[in-house]
Enzyme design. Structure first.
Site, PDB file in Angstrom:
ATOM      1  N   LYS A 159       0.838  -1.217   0.000  1.00  0.00           N
ATOM      2  CA  LYS A 159       0.000   0.000   0.000  1.00  0.00           C
ATOM      3  C   LYS A 159       0.863   1.253   0.000  1.00  0.00           C
ATOM      4  CE  LYS A 159      -2.220  -0.937   3.781  1.00  0.00           C
ATOM      5  NZ  LYS A 159      -1.526  -2.191   4.085  1.00  0.00           N
ATOM      6  N   GLU A 185       1.614   6.681  11.346  1.00  0.00           N
ATOM      7  CA  GLU A 185       2.759   6.279  10.529  1.00  0.00           C
ATOM      8  C   GLU A 185       3.952   5.905  11.399  1.00  0.00           C
ATOM      9  OE1 GLU A 185       3.696   6.684   6.608  1.00  0.00           O
ATOM     10  OE2 GLU A 185       2.035   5.477   7.328  1.00  0.00           O
ATOM     11  N   ARG A 186       4.762   4.989  10.894  1.00  0.00           N
ATOM     12  CA  ARG A 186       6.061   4.742  11.526  1.00  0.00           C
ATOM     13  C   ARG A 186       6.976   5.921  11.160  1.00  0.00           C
ATOM     14  NH1 ARG A 186       4.075   0.445   8.983  1.00  0.00           N
ATOM     15  NH2 ARG A 186       3.670  -1.455  10.174  1.00  0.00           N
TER      16      ARG A 186
END
Length: 460
Positions: A159, A185-186
């Site tokens: 993705k 998010e990382r």
């Protein structure tokens, strides 16, 4: 701010990120920001009125060190972010503060993130296709200008890579600006994306807004609204088209679920919040096109345990004009982008919008691939030799189509060794039509794998 004249109260309870406070003078309205703790460290947003003098809020920062009896101040303002040309090329958090280690943005116009959606009377009614340069998307699931498109898939099916590829392909040919919103998010992904956009030379037309994975649920729940507020400025006042990329919309739903649980609300199906539909609609309905410009959104949607009956996936589907479903099986076969052509679809793929030829080719591709899917069990048990001549031709055709719909990505060049390709819709349709007409029946399947236009298959 003059704290002596401020509307202040007292913290009455702290349970993780949930803070209750009592105000003797005037109760703060919903969505007001409260500040508490030494040096006003904790920022809390009012989300419920418990009584005539008590509010319940969700913390947008850490509540460490906050205790009962602490003074809490009503700032008498809502969460706001800066807007305008000055935000381009910058990295922001949910508060509109810069996090790219450059000069902070002070003064100028700031807007509340709580805004109503555009009324129906101001919305544009024309339907227009938004080309991406990715064959599998443009042919089978064309995106809508001013519409919402979802990238569905479990963990590790590509993705984020596909979203980064869309930024790379579209932003260079895009007259407007791009806004990237990272929800949950990382930090590694955010840093990689920032460097990727910088290397592509398009940072000056991009805004990045992040609510990181380690942020409190209240922050992750509001960061989408912050990014959308910045995007709305470019659409409504700068009269530009905006590409809004959200990674990942499921994290927004998940943050809402965490907030709901912390608030003590009774959970709904599979533990989701009872207000899931309302919260998602409040965000999604602000994404639309008007006479002045359009916000075209592409959203990554994590599907828990690859279960498309999950409420988060079901509710998200209802808002989308195009659904791009990523398949773990295709990823395992090395068919990238791993888009499932039979489960993906678009409301744009009609003769009235896409055109008669595009519609006819897309339907023929689906029919061929669906027939191949039905024949797979027979092939596995008895072998391809037991099929009729017509069925064999269908299988060969389908396998060539599958390989032609793969495409090398610009953002993965360093990992795959394949140079990235940008393919026009016309070239993609021509290639598919020629394969359907058996023009490449004598060519090996591998010659169609990871190429751009169909003419590359003829190269030795």
């Amino acid at each position: 701010m003059d704290t002596s004249a401020a509307n202040d109260g007292t913290v009455t309870a702290v349970r993780g990120s949930v803070v209750d406070a009592c105000f003797s003078h005037r109760i703060p309205p919903l969505f007001d920001l409260l500040e508490a703790g030494d040096g006003h460290k904790a920022v809390i947003e009012v989300i419920a009125h418990l009584s005539s003098d008590t509010v319940r809020g969700i913390a947008l920062t850490s509540t460490q060190g906050l205790a009962r009896g602490d003074r809490i101040i009503d700032t008498e303002r809502t969460l706001s972010v800066p807007v305008g040309e000055r935000v381009l090329g910058r990295l922001f958090n949910v508060f509109g503060e810069t996090i790219d280690r450059k000069d902070p943005i002070n003064g100028g116009e700031w807007r509340s993130i709580h805004a109503p959606s555009v009324p129906l009377t101001r919305r544009a009614t024309t339907a227009e296709i938004f080309a991406t340069g990715i064959k599998a998307i443009d042919v089978l699931s064309p995106l809508e200008r001013g519409g919402k498109s979802g990238l569905f898939g479990g963990a590790g099916v590509g993705k984020t890579v596909l979203i980064m590829e869309l930024i790379h392909n579209v932003i260079g040919h895009h007259s407007g600006v791009s806004v990237f919103c990272g929800i949950g998010e990382r930090c590694r992904e955010g840093e990689e994306l920032y460097r990727e956009i910088q290397a592509a030379g398009v940072l000056d037309k991009t805004v990045l807004v992040f609510g990181q994975m380690n942020d409190p649920p209240g922050t992750r729940f509001r960061v989408g609204h912050s990014a959308l507020t910045m995007a709305e400025y470019f659409r409504d006042h700068a009269r530009q088209d905006v590409l809004l990329l959200i990674d990942n919309i499921f994290r927004f739903i998940q943050a809402g679920s965490e907030v709901s649980g912390l608030m003590g609300q009774l959970p709904s199906r599979l533990g989701y919040q009872p207000t899931l539909g309302t919260e998602l609609a409040g965000l999604e309905e602000r994404i639309c096109n008007t006479a002045t410009g359009a916000i075209t959104s592409v959203q990554a949607v994590y599907v828990p345990a690859d279960d498309f009956a999950d409420p988060s996936a079901v509710h998200t589907f209802g808002h989308l004009s195009a659904s791009i479903v990523l398949s773990r099986k295709r990823a395992a076969e090395g068919l990238y982008p791993a888009i499932d052509p039979l489960r993906s679809g678009s409301k744009m793929a009609t003769p009235q919008i896409a055109g008669e030829r595009h519609y006819r080719i897309a339907q023929a591709i689906r029919k061929t691939l669906a027939s191949y899917e039905d024949l797979k069990d027979i092939i596995a048990m008895l072998g391809i030799e037991e099929l009729s001549q017509d069925d064999r031709r269908t299988v060969y055709r389908a396998r060539r189509l599958e390989r032609f719909l793969t495409q090398p990505c610009f953002v993965t060049e360093q990992f795959t060794g394949h140079k990235g390709k940008l393919v026009s819709l016309q070239d993609a349709l021509d290639g598919c039509e020629r394969i359907l007409n058996d023009e490449f029946a004598k060519y090996p399947e591998q010659s169609l794998y990871m190429i751009g236009s169909i003419d590359e298959a003829r190269k030795p």
